[in-house]
Enzyme design. Structure first.
Site: not given
Ligand code: PMP
Length: 284
Positions: A32, A99, A147
């Site tokens: 982000y 998943r 980040k």
């Protein structure tokens, strides 16, 4: 109602949806950026895009949207949500797949979410008073240069600060301050040298850090990029932190120790002022 951007669409926030299989949700497999908005304009957008590309690259996340397109989205949301001052949050995850720890092999569409936060950041009572920070052990993973949205530990650190009546937490590894829970950390020595930890995989390369160090250099302040201990900062003339949301925030107390005179220092004030002037002048 606030409008947000999700995968090509602008929607009211209550109508935006992402998959339960999104890897950002299941694995924190996402990155982000948070960009400061002043006077309806973006501060150091190019810097945020450079760091976004670094984060994506380190995680092998190919991503098709150009910086120009991302700029359009940011501006459109500022316009739709009437953001005079605040933040634009951008998140890119690896997308949705059944998943599995392994990254999906195909070119899974990424999930892109952008939203705004209207906030008064320049006029900050906290910056006027000066922050009280506590120190906590830095238990984060060792790739803090990326980040990622994996923010649980910084969140816990901030809760610990709050429960002790403080404003923020600084992370410490091997006796040396790495950075704040969501900001870069600095001290000013009694001789007036600005000290902040050198860049490595131990800290995030703050976009504000870069701009503020440039301000310090132009003010002909001495700068040292090196690790410093908690004891050093406790005995320093000043301390402060930098981030897109906190700008330059003076720190006046570390744990039970008062820093300097216990009030925001002149160096932090000068740097905050110059950083703001330059950011307003260069925002796009
Ligand atoms: N370090 C960490 C851990 C952060 O989360 C942030 C804020 N995103 C920063 C430093 C400051 O970065 P920036 O100046 O780009 O906001």
């Amino acid at each position: 109602m606030r409008q947000v951007y999700v995968n090509g669409d602008y929607l009211p926030e209550t109508e935006a949806r992402i998959s339960v299989f999104d890897r950002g949700f299941l694995f924190a497999d996402g990155v982000y950026e948070v960009t400061l908005v002043l006077d309806r304009k973006l501060v150091d957008f190019a810097g945020h895009m450079r760091r976004l590309r670094h984060s994506l690259g380190e995680l092998d996340m190919a991503f098709a949207l150009t910086n120009e397109k991302l700029l359009d989205i940011h501006r459109e949301l500022i316009r739709r949500n009437d953001i005079e001052e605040g933040l634009v949050y951008l998140q890119v995850t690896r997308g949705a797949a059944d998943r599995d720890f392994l990254f999906p092999a195909d070119a899974t569409p990424r999930t892109v979410v952008v939203f705004t936060q209207k906030k008064s950041l320049v006029d900050s009572p906290l910056a006027e008073r000066g922050l009280h920070v506590i120190t906590v052990e830095d238990l984060r993973w060792r790739r803090c240069d990326i980040k990622t949205v994996q923010l649980l530990y910084p969140s816990m650190a901030k809760m610990e600060a709050k429960s002790r009546g403080a404003d923020d937490a600084w992370m410490v590894r091997d006796g040396f301050v790495t950075e704040g829970s969501s900001n870069n950390a600095y001290m000013v020595t009694l001789e007036g040298t600005v000290v902040t930890r050198d860049l490595s995989t131990d800290i995030l390369r703050g976009i504000t850090r870069e701009a503020v160090l440039q301000c310090a250099q132009d003010l002909q302040l001495r700068i040292e990029e090196r690790p410093f201990t908690v004891e050093e900062v406790e005995n320093a003339a000043e301390a402060f932190s930098t981030s897109s949301s906190g700008l330059v925030s003076p720190v006046v107390r570390i744990n039970e120790r008062v820093v300097g005179k216990g009030t925001p220092g002149p160096m932090a004030a000068r740097l905050r002022q110059l950083y703001l002037e330059r950011s307003r002048a260069s925002a796009i």
